[in-house]
Design an enzyme around this catalytic site. Structure first.
Site, PDB file in Angstrom:
ATOM      1  CG  ASN A   1      -1.761   1.211   1.378  1.00 46.64           C
ATOM      2  OD1 ASN A   1      -1.799   2.055   0.487  1.00 46.64           O
ATOM      3  ND2 ASN A   1      -2.451   1.339   2.506  1.00 46.64           N
TER       4      ASN A   1
ATOM      5  CE  LYS B   1      -0.231   3.119   4.817  1.00 45.12           C
ATOM      6  NZ  LYS B   1      -0.157   3.229   6.267  1.00 45.12           N
TER       7      LYS B   1
ATOM      8  CG  HIS C   1      -5.831   1.822   5.270  1.00 44.60           C
ATOM      9  ND1 HIS C   1      -5.414   2.710   6.226  1.00 44.60           N
ATOM     10  CD2 HIS C   1      -4.816   0.945   5.084  1.00 44.60           C
ATOM     11  CE1 HIS C   1      -4.178   2.387   6.603  1.00 44.60           C
ATOM     12  NE2 HIS C   1      -3.797   1.319   5.911  1.00 44.60           N
TER      13      HIS C   1
ATOM     14  CD  GLU D   1      -2.969   5.326   6.870  1.00 44.91           C
ATOM     15  OE1 GLU D   1      -2.927   5.359   5.625  1.00 44.91           O
ATOM     16  OE2 GLU D   1      -2.055   4.840   7.572  1.00 44.91           O
TER      17      GLU D   1
ATOM     18  CD  GLU E   1      -3.327  -2.420   7.319  1.00 49.14           C
ATOM     19  OE1 GLU E   1      -2.222  -2.612   6.813  1.00 49.14           O
ATOM     20  OE2 GLU E   1      -3.994  -1.393   7.122  1.00 49.14           O
TER      21      GLU E   1
ATOM     22  N   GLY F   1       2.774   2.155  10.916  1.00 49.03           N
ATOM     23  CA  GLY F   1       3.795   3.202  10.841  1.00 49.03           C
ATOM     24  C   GLY F   1       4.502   3.481  12.155  1.00 49.03           C
TER      25      GLY F   1
ATOM     26  CB  SER G   1       5.310  -2.000  12.094  1.00 51.56           C
ATOM     27  OG  SER G   1       4.932  -0.673  12.418  1.00 51.56           O
TER      28      SER G   1
ATOM     29  N   GLY H   1       2.954  -1.119   4.281  1.00 51.74           N
ATOM     30  CA  GLY H   1       2.975   0.298   3.942  1.00 51.74           C
ATOM     31  C   GLY H   1       4.388   0.748   3.611  1.00 51.74           C
ATOM     32  N   GLY H   2       5.059   1.365   4.590  1.00 54.26           N
ATOM     33  CA  GLY H   2       6.373   1.980   4.365  1.00 54.26           C
ATOM     34  C   GLY H   2       7.368   1.070   3.653  1.00 54.26           C
TER      35      GLY H   2
HETATM   36  P1  13P Z   1       3.162   0.351   7.663  1.00 48.39           P
HETATM   37  O1  13P Z   1       3.648  -0.927   7.032  1.00 48.39           O
HETATM   38  O2  13P Z   1       3.902   1.556   7.172  1.00 48.39           O
HETATM   39  O3  13P Z   1       3.091   0.237   9.142  1.00 48.39           O
HETATM   40  O4  13P Z   1       1.662   0.575   7.135  1.00 48.39           O
HETATM   41  C1  13P Z   1       0.764  -0.474   7.222  1.00 48.39           C
HETATM   42  C2  13P Z   1      -0.459  -0.128   6.468  1.00 48.39           C
HETATM   43  O5  13P Z   1      -1.216   0.740   6.859  1.00 48.39           O
HETATM   44  C3  13P Z   1      -0.714  -0.847   5.204  1.00 48.39           C
HETATM   45  O6  13P Z   1      -2.009  -0.624   4.755  1.00 48.39           O
END
Ligand code: 13P
Length: 248
Positions: A9, A11, A96, A98, A164, A170, A210, A231-232
C-alpha cells in the site's frame, strides 16, 4: 491451500518519475520470484496507469486504494470500481483505518464499496483493526468482530481481509505472536460461521502494521496469517521482495 499474498500500500506517496521507477524496480526484482506468494501493488490513483505499464508482463498484480460505492454519476473527485478495473486493477483496498479516520468511513459504507467492487469484478481487500485504547481495554476481538459483521459484503464474491491494528501502523510496533494468532484465529472462525467452512477457509487474512523484511518471517509463520499488507516497506523494491522471500 491459501497462497500467501504480499500487498504493498503506497498510500499518498510518489510522483510520476519516482512511482514509475519503483514499479520498474519491482517488476525487475519480482519477475523471477518463485511462486511462493503473490505480489500486489496499490499505488495512488495518478500512478495506476504508469505502474500498470511498468509491471506489464510481470506476475505483479495491480490494485487501488479506494473506490466509490456508486457505479457512476455526480460524485466529484471520486473514482468508481469500473474505472479501476478499466485501468487494469484486479484488487482494491477498502476501509483502511486512515480512510475510516480521515474520511469518516463507516462499516456500512465499506460494505457498499465492497459490493461495488464485486460489480466490477475487483477483489476487495477489506481492512479492519482496533485502536490502541480499544486493545488496552481488552476490546480488540469485539471491535474486529463488529467490523467483520458490518464491513464484509453480503453478495457472493472473492475478497481478502486485512487485520491492521491501528497502533501498529507506521509505528514500528507489532502485536505479539500470540495476539496476532488470537485475532486471526477469531477472524477465521467468524468467516467460517458466516460463509460456511469451505468458503470461510478459502479467504486470505493478511496482517498489516510495521511489516518489514526483518519481522516478515516471524509474522508470516503465524497460524492463519496468509500474507501481509505493507505500507512503508513497500516503497523500496528490495525490501518488498525480501518480505515475499520470507513466505518460502
Ligand atoms: P506500515 O507498514 O507503514 O506500518 O503501514 C501499514 C499499512 O497501513 C498498510 O495498509
Amino acid at each position: 491451500m491459501r497462497r500467501k499474498l504480499i500487498a504493498g500500500n503506497w498510500k499518498m506517496n510518489g510522483l510520476l518519475a519516482s512511482g514509475r521507477g519503483l514499479a520498474r524496480d519491482l517488476a525487475a526484482q519480482l519477475g523471477d520470484q518463485p511462486p511462493a506468494c503473490e505480489f500486489l501493488v496499490c499505488p495512488p490513483f495518478h500512478l495506476l496507469v504508469p505502474v500498470a505499464e511498468e509491471i506489464a508482463g510481470s506476475p505483479v498484480l495491480l490494485g487501488a486504494q479506494d473506490c466509490h460505492s456508486a457505479e457512476k454519476g455526480a460524485h466529484t473527485g471520486d473514482v468508481s470500481a469500473a474505472m479501476l478495473a478499466d485501468l487494469g486493477c484486479s484488487h482494491v483496498i477498502l476501509g483502511h483505518s486512515e480512510r475510516r479516520a480521515d474520511h469518516g468511513e463507516s462499516n456500512s459504507l465499506v460494505r457498499a464499496k465492497a459490493e461495488a467492487a464485486f460489480g466490477a469484478a475487483l477483489v476487495p481487500v477489506i481492512c479492519i483493526g482496533e485502536t490502541e485504547d480499544q486493545r488496552q481495554a481488552g476490546e480488540a476481538l469485539a471491535v474486529v468482530g463488529a467490523q467483520i459483521a458490518g464491513s464484509l459484503p453480503q453478495a457472493e464474491g472473492e475478497f481478502v481481509v486485512a487485520y491492521e491494528p491501528v497502533w501498529a501502523i507506521g509505528s514500528g510496533r507489532t502485536p505479539t505472536r500470540d495476539d496476532v494468532g488470537d485475532v486471526h484465529g477469531h477472524i477465521r472462525t467468524l468467516l467460517c460461521d458466516r460463509l460456511g467452512d469451505a468458503r470461510g477457509r478459502a479467504i486470505r487474512i493478511l496482517y498489516g502494521g510495521s511489516v518489514k523484511a526483518a519481522n516478515a518471517g516471524e509474522l508470516l509463520g503465524i497460524d492463519q496469517v496468509d500474507g501481509a499488507l505493507v505500507g512503508g516497506a513497500s516503497l523500496e523494491a528490495s525490501e518488498f521482495r525480501a518480505i515475499g522471500t520470507a513466505c518460502a
